[in-house]
Enzyme design. Structure first.
Site, short mmCIF file in Angstrom:
data_model
loop_
_atom_site.label_atom_id
_atom_site.label_comp_id
_atom_site.label_asym_id
_atom_site.label_seq_id
_atom_site.Cartn_x
_atom_site.Cartn_y
_atom_site.Cartn_z
N HIS A 162 6.66 16.97 2.48
CA HIS A 162 5.88 16.20 1.51
C HIS A 162 4.48 16.78 1.35
CE1 HIS A 162 8.68 12.96 3.19
NE2 HIS A 162 9.20 13.46 2.10
N ASP B 253 3.25 10.40 -3.85
CA ASP B 253 4.57 11.03 -3.81
C ASP B 253 5.65 9.95 -3.69
OD1 ASP B 253 4.69 10.36 -1.12
OD2 ASP B 253 4.20 12.36 -0.40
#
Ligand code: UDP
Length: 476
Positions: free
Chosen positions: A18, A117
């Protein structure tokens, strides 16, 4: 205070898979859009960040985003084998929210937009509180995004047919999902709080100012068209955003690669956290040995072993510390193979001319890195949406061949591994895939170049942010 410059805040969830793409997006916003950018990093383990060079600035980097490490979140109270890795990420992000709110509230130069995200949708309400624009960044492909956005609308009966009778799951306008490529979420009960949280997150995504996705129009034209036609939320394909090569990292590995012939080495890595069973590690070792080809293998102790505290020294020739490998493997392959403990500078490795193929777990970052470096792939998906990625890469894009287990959950055998490695490095199939990858690489470069599809998408997002700032400044 500067009012003509937009300030964008990004939130990165725990995990290298991520953090890496969020940092790339941040750097892109600084260097290409001249925005001020702050990245808030949620981490369960700051020490692991220090082990990589991600948060260090390369000497020639120029302007960089500000990085704010949010306080360490202790999740030991929710541990245990029944708690999934994903649930741990979700809870960590949730517990970080008060810290993020406090950081944003004390900023003098308040961000114009917040980009979160996949796991950061809880932060979107903070954006609302401060009149910031809201975006989501999906560091995966459009097909995965389409599946996610459609999930709340899919009839439960259809999901049952998929799960119980193994019927393909229809996704409007997109490739259906075969049972073998299934996502865990479809096996969950609709009343499961985790499933409900997932649907809630999707609903929040649908109410943002846009979803940025790390793909490009020419790679997934049909899916992106379907998304634009069926979804209200604007979709911005802005990829492939990939970490650039940073010289000076992994010198020993690069020195070894320098001595190998062009396109002669297979790079083997299962992402930032992928581990295999002891039996699978053995089969892989045998397969690499039997292929008679050169390899760089990012090696992690198998999951049955107690991985904590295990140290694998680079170039360690002793079977004693690597006793889960076949007897004599290190000696027999010492002229052909390089074992890299735990973590390799992947982009630097993939960009080396000696690399001829990448045996990958099909994480989207790894996939993009392989394509932009022109490296053909062997797809060996392990978990999450990686099986979908592998199917897309192999069946639709023609960028990989697929490793097959004899039975779906059985270990992949040494003969299969030997065969796929040779297909990529030695046989015609590898050459065909290489020329397909070259087309994809060119297409990716065109998309990112001035006037290309991803460049234009990014400019649209930038303009929306600039416009919002002007509107705020004028007090409207
Ligand atoms: N990575 C790396 N060295 C390693 C393993 C992984 O640099 O030894 C990087 C890789 O380049 C990629 C990221 O970690 O950028 C992994 O992301 P991906 O989406 O491929 O998989 P994930 O780790 O999320 O499963």
């Amino acid at each position: 205070m500067e009012t003509t410059m937009s300030h964008i805040a990004l939130l990165a969830s725990p995990g290298m898979g991520h953090l890496i793409p969020v940092l790339e997006l941040a750097k892109h916003l600084v260097s290409h859009q001249s925005f001020k950018v702050t990245v808030f990093v949620v981490a369960t383990d700051h020490a692991s960040l220090a082990n990589t060079h991600l948060l260090q600035s390369p000497a020639d980097s120029g302007d960089l985003p500000d990085i704010v490490l949010l306080p360490f979140i202790d999740v030991s109270d929710i541990g245990g084998p029944s708690v999934s890795f994903i649930a741990t990420i979700v809870i960590t992000v949730l517990r970080s929210m008060p810290f993020l709110r406090s950081e944003i509230s004390k900023m003098e130069f308040r961000p114009t937009a917040l980009v979160v995200d996949l796991f950061g949708t809880d932060a979107l309400e903070i954006a609302d509180e401060y009149n910031m624009l809201k975006f989501v960044f999906i560091a995966s492909n459009a097909w995965f995004l389409a599946v996610m956005l459609c999930t709340p609308e899919i009839d439960r009966k259809e999901i049952d047919e998929h799960v119980k009778n193994r019927k393909p799951l229809h996704i409007p306008g997109c490739k259906p999902i075969k049972f073998e490529h299934n996502l865990e979420v479809f096996f969950m009960d609709a009343n499961d709080p985790f499933y409900q949280g997932y649907v809630e997150a999707i609903n929040k995504m649908s109410l943002t100012d846009g979803i940025l996705v790390n793909t490009w129009d020419e790679l997934e034209p049909t899916t992106l068209k379907a998304l634009r036609e069926t979804k209200k939320v604007p979709i911005y394909p802005i990829g492939p955003l990939v970490r650039p090569i940073e010289k000076g990292f992994g010198n020993e590995i690069i020195a070894w690669l320098d001595k190998q012939p062009k396109q002669s080495v297979i790079y083997v890595s299962f992402g930032s956290g992928g581990t295999l069973s002891a039996q699978q590690v053995k089969e892989l070792a045998w397969g690499l040995e039997l292929s008679q080809q050169k390899f760089v293998w990012v090696l992690r102790p198998p999951i049955e072993n107690d991985a904590a505290g295990t140290f694998l020294a680079l170039g360690n020739g002793s079977d004693a510390t690597l006793n889960y490998l076949p007897d004599g493997f290190l000696v027999r392959t010492q002229d052909r193979g390089l074992l890299v403990p735990m973590w390799a500078p992947q982009v630097e490795v993939l960009s080396h001319p000696s690399i001829g193929g990448f045996l990958t777990h099909c994480g989207w970052n790894s996939t993009m890195e392989s394509i932009v470096n022109g490296v053909p792939m062997i797809a060996w998906p392990l978990y999450a949406e990686r099986k979908m990625n592998a199917s897309m890469l192999t069946e639709d894009i023609g960028a990989s061949i697929r490793v097959m287990a004899v039975e779906s959950d059985a270990a992949v055998g040494r003969e299969e591994i030997r065969s796929v490695v040779r297909k990529i490095l030695v046989d015609r199939q590898g050459r065909n895939i290489r020329s397909r990858i070259k087309e994809l690489k060119d297409s990716a470069e065109n998309a990112l170049a001035k006037g290309g599809s991803s460049y234009n998408s990014m400019s649209q997002v930038a303009n929306i942010c600039i416009q919002h700032l002007k509107t705020k400044a004028s007090g409207a």
